[in-house]
Design an enzyme around this catalytic site. Structure first.
Site: not given
Length: 258
Positions: A130, A110, A185
């Site tokens: 990527d 890749d 949160t």
């Protein structure tokens, strides 16, 4: 029309590219390590039909994969659907990329495909990001040599580890926070995860440029990049279909050998 497939640990990306190298279809599905070739064939057929294509529109296929256990299953699915053998972007396939790392065979397919696409589309030197299961950073110098890069914990893995090891922090959906200072949160988690990745990319680009002594074109791709790139201070080009473009280029370079 060419079917281009990238098999990642979390997702599989499918793209269809015409003879002018225009990406006409781009779809992402979850990687299923247990699916059969028939199940993948059905998925591919459905993806084509949802986008207004049919199996007769596909003339050939090219694939990159970092998941060997799924590679042959998808290859067989494509063979069943289209009656064609898949070109695999890997050893023995011409890329036009001069790889200068210690062991070129260790470079992920890749990363090589991303770099091939980037050097054919953007000014060098290049920093190619990527953002998938892992976040990879590749560096191509002004002479189009692949110099190396970095591998970082992916945003999804980091978030899962954080919530798994804490008693009171919930899982969250990745959404861009409205501001960096969270007031609850959920917003604190979103802000922390997304901005920490954005700051990491800004800092890494700066340090790479210092090390090679050149200003670089930064390009980002991968499923999570579209959320992080807008939060970065550095100018980073977002190109979601970079890998599909690279597969198409590699296919054209090798088609005459088939």
């Amino acid at each position: 029309m060419l079917l281009a497939v990238d098999i990642g640990n979390t997702n599989i990306v499918f793209g269809c590219v015409n003879d002018e190298d225009d990406v006409l279809l781009f779809e992402r599905i979850s990687t299923n390590h247990n699916a059969t070739s028939a199940e993948y064939a059905s998925l591919i057929k459905n993806i084509l039909e949802m986008n207004g294509f049919n199996t007769g529109d596909i003339d050939d296929a090219v694939m990159s994969s970092v998941v060997p256990s799924v590679t042959n299953t998808v290859k067989e699915a494509i063979r069943k659907l289209f009656g064609t053998e898949v070109m695999i972007a890997g050893p023995g396939v011409k890329t036009g990329l001069n790889i200068l790392i210690d062991n070129p065979a260790q470079l992920g397919s890749d990363q090589a495909v991303d770099a091939v696409a980037a050097i054919n589309q953007y000014p060098v030197p290049l920093i190619i990001i990527d953002m998938g299961t892992a976040t990879t950073v590749s560096v191509v110098d002004r002479n189009k040599n692949y110099r190396g890069g970095l591998i970082m914990t992916g945003m999804g893995i980091a978030a899962d580890a954080l919530t798994a090891r804490t008693a009171q922090l919930p899982k969250i959906n990745f959404e861009a926070p409205g501001k960096i200072i969270g007031t609850n949160t959920i917003d604190c988690l979103k802000s922390g995860i997304l901005y920490s990745n954005a700051c990491a990319l800004d800092g890494i680009i700066e340090r790479i440029e210092e090390e090679i002594g050149d200003k670089c074109t930064a390009v980002a791709t991968g499923g999570l990049s579209e959320l992080v790139v807008p939060l970065c201070k550095r100018n980073i080009i977002h190109d979601g279909s970079l890998l599909i473009k690279g597969l198409s280029i590699i296919y054209r370079k090798n088609a005459r050998q088939r």
